[in-house]
Motif scaffolding. Structure first.
Motif, mmCIF file in Angstrom:
data_model
loop_
_atom_site.group_PDB
_atom_site.id
_atom_site.type_symbol
_atom_site.label_atom_id
_atom_site.label_comp_id
_atom_site.label_asym_id
_atom_site.label_seq_id
_atom_site.Cartn_x
_atom_site.Cartn_y
_atom_site.Cartn_z
ATOM 1 N N LEU A 1 8.753 -3.266 4.626
ATOM 2 C CA LEU A 1 8.395 -4.188 3.556
ATOM 3 C C LEU A 1 9.655 -4.520 2.773
ATOM 4 O O LEU A 1 10.392 -3.614 2.365
ATOM 5 N N GLU A 2 9.924 -5.803 2.568
ATOM 6 C CA GLU A 2 11.113 -6.231 1.832
ATOM 7 C C GLU A 2 10.715 -7.108 0.649
ATOM 8 O O GLU A 2 10.012 -8.111 0.812
ATOM 9 N N PHE A 3 11.204 -6.718 -0.531
ATOM 10 C CA PHE A 3 10.995 -7.481 -1.758
ATOM 11 C C PHE A 3 12.347 -8.059 -2.169
ATOM 12 O O PHE A 3 13.266 -7.309 -2.512
ATOM 13 N N HIS A 4 12.478 -9.380 -2.147
ATOM 14 C CA HIS A 4 13.763 -10.043 -2.386
ATOM 15 C C HIS A 4 13.859 -10.577 -3.811
ATOM 16 O O HIS A 4 12.863 -10.992 -4.405
ATOM 17 N N ASP A 5 15.087 -10.560 -4.344
ATOM 18 C CA ASP A 5 15.381 -11.174 -5.632
ATOM 19 C C ASP A 5 16.792 -11.743 -5.574
ATOM 20 O O ASP A 5 17.440 -11.714 -4.516
ATOM 21 N N LEU A 6 17.292 -12.233 -6.697
ATOM 22 C CA LEU A 6 18.597 -12.899 -6.697
ATOM 23 C C LEU A 6 19.753 -11.931 -6.433
ATOM 24 O O LEU A 6 20.814 -12.349 -5.969
ATOM 25 N N GLU A 7 19.586 -10.648 -6.756
ATOM 26 C CA GLU A 7 20.675 -9.686 -6.587
ATOM 27 C C GLU A 7 20.687 -9.024 -5.221
ATOM 28 O O GLU A 7 21.687 -8.436 -4.832
ATOM 29 N N GLY A 8 19.589 -9.094 -4.489
ATOM 30 C CA GLY A 8 19.511 -8.443 -3.185
ATOM 31 C C GLY A 8 18.065 -8.249 -2.786
ATOM 32 O O GLY A 8 17.210 -9.089 -3.075
ATOM 33 N N TYR A 9 17.765 -7.119 -2.168
ATOM 34 C CA TYR A 9 16.377 -6.853 -1.794
ATOM 35 C C TYR A 9 16.146 -5.347 -1.699
ATOM 36 O O TYR A 9 17.069 -4.559 -1.511
ATOM 37 N N THR A 10 14.873 -4.979 -1.879
ATOM 38 C CA THR A 10 14.443 -3.592 -1.787
ATOM 39 C C THR A 10 13.612 -3.447 -0.518
ATOM 40 O O THR A 10 12.664 -4.203 -0.316
ATOM 41 N N ARG A 11 13.971 -2.486 0.335
ATOM 42 C CA ARG A 11 13.287 -2.309 1.623
ATOM 43 C C ARG A 11 12.598 -0.950 1.672
ATOM 44 O O ARG A 11 13.196 0.072 1.348
ATOM 45 N N TYR A 12 11.343 -0.974 2.085
ATOM 46 C CA TYR A 12 10.556 0.233 2.295
ATOM 47 C C TYR A 12 10.217 0.352 3.778
ATOM 48 O O TYR A 12 9.828 -0.628 4.402
ATOM 49 N N GLU A 13 10.332 1.544 4.309
ATOM 50 C CA GLU A 13 9.889 1.808 5.680
ATOM 51 C C GLU A 13 8.511 2.448 5.631
ATOM 52 O O GLU A 13 8.255 3.373 4.862
ATOM 53 N N SER A 14 7.598 1.940 6.462
ATOM 54 C CA SER A 14 6.237 2.437 6.457
ATOM 55 C C SER A 14 5.699 2.461 7.889
ATOM 56 O O SER A 14 6.448 2.261 8.845
ATOM 57 N N GLU A 15 4.404 2.716 8.025
ATOM 58 C CA GLU A 15 3.751 2.679 9.323
ATOM 59 C C GLU A 15 2.325 2.176 9.162
ATOM 60 O O GLU A 15 1.737 2.261 8.078
ATOM 61 N N VAL A 16 1.789 1.637 10.252
ATOM 62 C CA VAL A 16 0.444 1.073 10.229
ATOM 63 C C VAL A 16 -0.581 2.202 10.294
ATOM 64 O O VAL A 16 -0.548 3.034 11.196
ATOM 65 N N LEU A 17 -1.502 2.188 9.325
ATOM 66 C CA LEU A 17 -2.613 3.145 9.340
ATOM 67 C C LEU A 17 -3.860 2.535 9.965
ATOM 68 O O LEU A 17 -4.551 3.171 10.759
ATOM 69 N N VAL A 18 -4.157 1.289 9.578
ATOM 70 C CA VAL A 18 -5.324 0.583 10.118
ATOM 71 C C VAL A 18 -4.909 -0.842 10.449
ATOM 72 O O VAL A 18 -4.409 -1.569 9.579
ATOM 73 N N ALA A 19 -5.093 -1.234 11.695
ATOM 74 C CA ALA A 19 -4.731 -2.569 12.136
ATOM 75 C C ALA A 19 -5.921 -3.525 11.967
ATOM 76 O O ALA A 19 -7.075 -3.093 12.030
ATOM 77 N N PRO A 20 -5.660 -4.822 11.747
ATOM 78 C CA PRO A 20 -6.761 -5.786 11.619
ATOM 79 C C PRO A 20 -7.463 -5.996 12.964
ATOM 80 O O PRO A 20 -6.813 -6.074 14.002
ATOM 81 N N LYS A 21 -8.774 -6.084 12.915
ATOM 82 C CA LYS A 21 -9.560 -6.290 14.136
ATOM 83 C C LYS A 21 -10.152 -7.692 14.212
ATOM 84 O O LYS A 21 -10.363 -8.236 15.287
ATOM 85 N N GLU A 22 -10.458 -8.266 13.050
ATOM 86 C CA GLU A 22 -11.065 -9.582 12.986
ATOM 87 C C GLU A 22 -10.245 -10.484 12.072
ATOM 88 O O GLU A 22 -9.518 -9.993 11.203
ATOM 89 N N PRO A 23 -10.337 -11.815 12.251
ATOM 90 C CA PRO A 23 -9.627 -12.728 11.347
ATOM 91 C C PRO A 23 -10.015 -12.464 9.893
ATOM 92 O O PRO A 23 -11.199 -12.301 9.569
ATOM 93 N N GLY A 24 -9.034 -12.361 9.042
ATOM 94 C CA GLY A 24 -9.291 -12.091 7.637
ATOM 95 C C GLY A 24 -9.209 -10.620 7.268
ATOM 96 O O GLY A 24 -9.195 -10.289 6.079
ATOM 97 N N ARG B 1 17.778 0.170 -1.532
ATOM 98 C CA ARG B 1 18.096 -1.022 -2.306
ATOM 99 C C ARG B 1 19.394 -1.611 -1.772
ATOM 100 O O ARG B 1 20.423 -0.929 -1.697
ATOM 101 N N ASN B 2 19.363 -2.880 -1.372
ATOM 102 C CA ASN B 2 20.529 -3.574 -0.832
ATOM 103 C C ASN B 2 20.962 -4.671 -1.797
ATOM 104 O O ASN B 2 20.153 -5.534 -2.166
ATOM 105 N N TYR B 3 22.224 -4.615 -2.202
ATOM 106 C CA TYR B 3 22.771 -5.632 -3.090
ATOM 107 C C TYR B 3 23.619 -6.618 -2.292
ATOM 108 O O TYR B 3 24.366 -6.221 -1.395
ATOM 109 N N HIS B 4 23.484 -7.896 -2.640
ATOM 110 C CA HIS B 4 24.298 -8.907 -1.978
ATOM 111 C C HIS B 4 25.776 -8.672 -2.283
ATOM 112 O O HIS B 4 26.141 -8.282 -3.400
ATOM 113 N N ARG B 5 26.606 -8.904 -1.294
ATOM 114 C CA ARG B 5 28.042 -8.757 -1.482
ATOM 115 C C ARG B 5 28.594 -9.911 -2.304
ATOM 116 O O ARG B 5 28.102 -11.035 -2.231
#
Length: 220
Positions: free
Chosen positions: A64-87, A100-104
């Motif tokens: 999961l990556e959350f971006h902003d003007l200074e860089g982005y924050t990245r989280y590593e995760s795993e799937v617990l429950v996958a979608p089976k139907e649309p929605g 946390r990654n800062y732009h150079r």
């Protein structure tokens, strides 16, 4: 790519603001990117929107990556429950920490030369490989005694800089399993002469042209 800072589990609480219903982020699965929104959050899981069903599968690693003007924050995760139907929503394990990654502040290019360096404590000059170079500093490969906050002197094999000393400060040092196993030493230039920076800038642009239209490689 910029400077990365790894946060501990305790520090991660400061970034909990990201995990609020309605917030949007990039979900990266097998190098594919999807824009998703946070639906709900529990102590152990995060539920996000997802446009595809039957993909991914439980246990698959995601980011999961959350971006902003200074860089982005990245989280590593795993799937617990996958979608089976649309929605259906995608349920992920709540990450314990983040990076946390800062732009150079300056562009860097890979180089294939060695720099001459000398520490203030150890006067012997060493020739060490340079991985990349920017107007802000350079990344070296060296197993010599260069530690964070050490000040070193360097000389670059760029013709217009012949004999010009560049003073640097070691800003990070990481063990390295590639590049022959030599530790990576990141150095920032200290109060560089504007004329020398112009030479380095010109060198960088010449280097980019020499690397061709396929540089930088596009991440897929």
């Amino acid at each position: 790519m910029g400077e990365s800072i790894v946060a501990s589990s305790a520090e991660s609480h400061a970034a909990d603001k990201f995990f609020a219903p309605g917030n949007r982020c990039l979900l990266i699965i097998m190098k594919q990117r999807f824009l998703v929104s946070i639906q709900s959050v529990t102590e152990n899981s995060i539920e996000v929107s997802f446009p595809v069903r039957d993909f991914p599968v439980e246990g698959m690693r995601v980011f999961l990556e959350f971006h902003d003007l200074e860089g982005y924050t990245r989280y590593e995760s795993e799937v617990l429950v996958a979608p089976k139907e649309p929605g259906d929503f995608l349920v992920l394990r709540r990450p314990p920490d983040y990076v946390r990654n800062y732009h150079r502040g300056s562009w860097r290019v890979p180089v294939d030369f060695k720099a001459e360096v000398k520490g203030h404590v150890h006067p012997r000059r060493l020739h060490v490989p340079v991985v990349n170079l920017s107007t802000g500093g350079m990344l070296l490969l060296s197993d010599s005694a260069m530690e964070v906050d050490d000040v070193i002197e360097s000389w670059l094999p760029i013709p217009e800089l012949e004999g010009e000393k560049m003073t640097c400060k070691v800003v990070h040092r990481h063990e390295n399993r590639q590049d022959g196993g030599l530790p990576q030493v990141g150095c920032a230039f200290i109060s560089p002469d504007p004329t020398n920076l112009k030479v380095i800038s010109n060198y960088i642009w010449d280097r980019i042209r020499a690397l061709g239209p396929d540089y930088p490689p596009v991440e897929t």
